[in-house]
Design an enzyme around this catalytic site. Structure first.
Site, short mmCIF file in Angstrom:
data_model
loop_
_atom_site.label_atom_id
_atom_site.label_comp_id
_atom_site.label_asym_id
_atom_site.label_seq_id
_atom_site.Cartn_x
_atom_site.Cartn_y
_atom_site.Cartn_z
N THR A 41 1.70 15.53 -54.14
CA THR A 41 2.47 16.63 -53.57
C THR A 41 2.97 16.16 -52.23
OG1 THR A 41 0.56 17.54 -52.44
CG2 THR A 41 0.97 18.34 -54.65
N GLU A 74 0.14 21.29 -58.54
CA GLU A 74 -1.29 21.52 -58.82
C GLU A 74 -1.50 22.46 -60.01
OE1 GLU A 74 0.24 21.63 -55.94
OE2 GLU A 74 -1.01 20.95 -54.27
N LYS A 96 3.59 36.34 -37.70
CA LYS A 96 2.65 37.41 -37.39
C LYS A 96 3.13 38.09 -36.11
CE LYS A 96 -2.14 38.44 -38.08
NZ LYS A 96 -3.48 37.92 -38.30
N TRP A 121 1.94 40.94 -40.70
CA TRP A 121 2.78 39.89 -41.25
C TRP A 121 4.19 40.38 -41.53
CZ3 TRP A 121 -1.16 37.88 -45.45
CH2 TRP A 121 -2.10 37.06 -44.82
#
Lengths: 538, 538
Positions: free
Chosen positions: B185, B329, B438, B443
């Protein structure tokens, strides 16, 4: 070097957990044995399967124990599919069409400890209970109100077991190779033999089954299996449907034409499956009532449909027929007849010829045909030999190592069928090995003779068997049952067959009979026919 | 008690063996790096994969060895997929878009022993060869005639290796958990981390991928993956297509709009997949030329498509869009946005809102979202938390145990994404954990801000990042690239966003920029943007 991917077991409870989490509103609908239609969601089914799992543990069921059912296709049977396998035990689905002595025999052979039975079987269970040596617990698949009077004393009530439990249960971890189910093949010779399924094999089979070129199942579907849940797990649809969030419609005990038509219509079935006689019943009902039933796909297996049945289903039900061939030992999917893109331009005769083949292999099932000297025969569509299969959802042995001769040293299962394979991979059965007619040193296909005579409009069903002959060893005799109200002279039918098969295959005699002996899985018992004929003058 | 089903390994070579046996005439078509279109059948591909398997053994490749490729999506790369894994070795597909130093780094980290490379990479390989400590053998993926002049001395030629072998090869038995592939990755922080696939995980993933509610693949299909074979194995289509006998179309190195349109049209592609930028290129080409391209399904993943892109693809290509979310993954299938039957009656606004979600889980992949205190958050479509996944085709660890923090003690992989799950099981990403803004303790979803501004017709792409703020800790800054020839005032765009998100989410500033930094997998490098802004006055 091992890969670094999660070692998650392929387990059966994971299927129902998935359906409840991702398809919480999708329904399981069941025609109950008590009568009414029962309806709930996968969320409800999971909760009750967990309640039953806890009840099983309270009843003393241990991992590896065999838990039997004598039951139709209902939501309670569906719950047991998951509850029994989910606690690590083995669900033994007994075919109630077996002779009572055979039912007791398989229960003893399997060493079943618990038997769940539908209302229908109260008398039967009372009769055979004394013969069943290992069954300690009887459970009637109903509620207190409907508990059958005939059931032996001490029989528990399913709904009471459920009510006594809460659904807070976590499935134990299983080894995916652990046994999950047991189903006896009702062989026409010898004692039944047990096929012992594993979680892994059944999950892989379900994954393969839903693919577009097999049953083509997704959340858009409503699946109505018209094979009972004691017949190779209703062709595994109780696993495949929740795996993809399809609606599941369970027909209870009623597989007659009117009941199926009513249920399929009311519940919007898109995918139905069953043996040929089921669809004859459905079509006859539609003919009689002028009713209509439309589904996307009708899968037909168990025995080969005639060309005229395929045509009728496609014409009257607006459906695509997918013929399948498989066995209890193949979970059951062996091959399926899904057209290839190459077949888009085929003419009607080619189309019929293709549809009459049993189908093509899917990834996972390897097929080979073996000649009389043990040699591998070519895939030329002409060479007929013993059909052998292997794959991750094919039996490696029967329970307690019965019938070991069916399993080759090099890892293949001998199906007992005689077949050809063609260059496109299509399987065509020509016979059961034990039914084959050998005439002048060559095989004559009984299935081809039956297909040929069944293409006559007056014929309902047929069976070809070999009768001894002084010169040719055997010659074919064709027994024919006519459709109600139809008539046809034997010589006319013989001529009809003669136009359709090799000259020397033409039966010496076509004989019209009232009926044919049918076994518990709906197949003609040819051995019985041969025995009858051996004791009767022609 | 173990079941009695055949213990057949789920192996990758069995897929190509199946395709050759049951779909012998089905084609693999490849745009070669040399230029011409190359075309052969699965029978030919299997024969050449076996020749290459023998060549690998002759080169000294042993089970567990890592064999690397620097290669585009071609038939030779396809052969290596099977040949390398088939001899028990591990195919390491290196992303050639990495920086040369990183390519050498991953080759050393993987301890690759052989490197196969396309013509395009002759200079690159010459440059990095001295840095690669373990690579003993270089093979140029071409024939003698096209051998690149720049390649180091001793470089072998792929077609010569093939020609030296006969195809009489039997794949060795493998443990299905054996490693089959390695893919790093290209994380935006730290060194790349290796995902080590197994035969089992990849076979199970392919089985899941072909189902109707996922890619819906069968023998009727022609599959054109517009993701390179070094990107999560081209989303596993080189396994899924032969498993069901679909035609496979490999686009070589050319993923530009004109090349894809030409290839898809000429070869009758029915299923295509790729990241959003691919389809922008295709649609822009169709707009420019007035051309037409019709396919059944366009799968879009890698990053989230905008609503306008989904609309354009569906309108101009007559296709159904299936958005997917996944990662290297997850092999890569995590979730897919396939409509449920319940969605048949949705109005256009509901339809758009649903399509913007990443999708729903399939059987096999479990999803959960975890809050800041490690608690499991409800699936209410509102609670956003860390997305964690598990399943038989999800990584259990990175190669050499790098990045162990991503794997929880209780068996889940932390994706690094922030997401919500709703009651229907739909996943909606709101952020990458490292990109989250944030503000005032809450968020703000950067993906929502980007979606909002991208719905303006003048906007080509956008990136929202957090910038420090004395009172709120962080406030959003929205960087926008306009479409060629379009103009829009920042304040107009800000107002456009304000109409579509919560008031306090509205960015303090919308800034129009010429371009955004794009990483090797086509994603905006937000860390780079934050670094740039930290050193520049606003």
């Amino acid at each position: 070097m091992l890969g670094l991917m999660m070692d998650r077991a392929l387990s059966l409870p994971s299927i129902l957990e998935y359906a409840a989490a991702y398809h919480p509103h999708r329904e399981v609908v069941s025609r109950s044995v008590e009568g009414p239609i029962f309806r709930y969601t996968y969320v409800d089914a999971l909760a009750r399967a967990k309640q039953m799992a806890k009840a099983l543990i309270d009843l003393g069921v241990k991992p590896g124990d065999r838990v039997a059912t004598l039951a139709w296709s209902t939501h309670r049977h569906f719950e047991l599919y998951y509850a029994v396998s989910g606690v690590g035990a083995v669900l033994h689905t007994i075919n109630p069409r077996l002779h009572p002595d055979q039912i007791a025999w398989v229960a003893n052979h399997a060493e079943d400890t618990v038997l769940f039975f539908d209302l229908t079987f109260g008398d039967l269970v009372a009769e055979i209970a004394p013969q069943m040596k290992t069954v300690k617990t009887l459970v009637s698949l109903t509620d207190r109100e409907h508990r059958p009077a005939a059931a032996p004393a001490g029989t528990l009530v399913y709904e009471e077991l459920i009510e006594a439990q809460t659904p807070d249960f976590v499935w134990p971890e299983v080894d995916e190779r652990q046994a999950s189910g047991l189903c006896y093949t009702s062989g026409t010779t010898g004692n039944p033999k047990g096929v012992l399924y594993s979680h892994r094999a059944t999950v892989l089979h379900a994954m393969a089954m839903v693919q577009p070129d097999c049953f083509d199942l997704g959340a858009r579907d409503a699946v109505l299996p018209c094979a009972q849940m004691y017949h190779a797990n209703a062709w595994c649809t109780p696993y495949g449907a929740p795996m993809v969030g399809a609606k599941l419609i369970l027909p209870g005990r009623q597989l007659d034409g009117p009941s199926i038509c009513e249920l399929a219509q009311a519940e919007g079935a898109s995918f139905v499956l069953g043996v040929p006689t089921i669809w004859i019943g459905v079509l006859d009902h539609l003919d009689k009532t002028g009713g209509q039933l439309h589904v996307r796909t009708v899968a037909i297996g168990g025995s080969a449909p005639t060309a005229s049945l395929i045509d009728r289903v496609e014409a009257q039900m607006g459906a695509t027929v997918r013929q399948i061939w498989g066995m209890t030992e193949t979970s059951p999917m062996g091959v399926i007849n899904t057209p290839l893109p190459e077949h888009a331009g085929e003419d009607p005769a080619q189309s019929t010829a293709r549809k009459m083949k049993q189908g093509r292999g899917l990834w996972g099932v390897d097929l080979r045909i073996i000649g009389e000297e043990g040699q591998r025969l070519p895939h030329d569509g002409a060479s007929a030999g013993q059909l052998q299969v292997r794959g991750p959802w094919v039996s490696s042995a029967y329970f307690k190592n019965d019938g070991a001769a069916a399993f080759s040293d090099d890892g293949w299962f001998d199906t007992g069928d005689i077949a050809t394979l063609d260059a496109e991979g299509y399987l065509r059965l020509t016979d059961r090995a034990k039914d084959v007619i050998k005439s002048g040193g060559e095989w004559i296909s009984t299935l081809d003779l039956e297909d040929a005579v069944c293409s006559h409009p007056a014929v309902a069903m047929a069976a070809a068997i070999g009768v001894p002959h002084p010169k040719w060893d055997e010659r074919p005799l064709l027994l024919v049952v006519l459709r109600p109200g139809q008539s046809a002279e034997p010589e006319v039918l013989k001529a009809h067959v003669a136009e359709r098969v090799a000259k020397w295959w033409t039966p010496d005699e076509v004989r019209i009979v009232e009926a044919l002996p049918i076994g518990p899985t709906g197949k003609v018992l040819k051995r019985e026919l041969r025995d009858q004929l051996a004791t009767q003058p022609a």
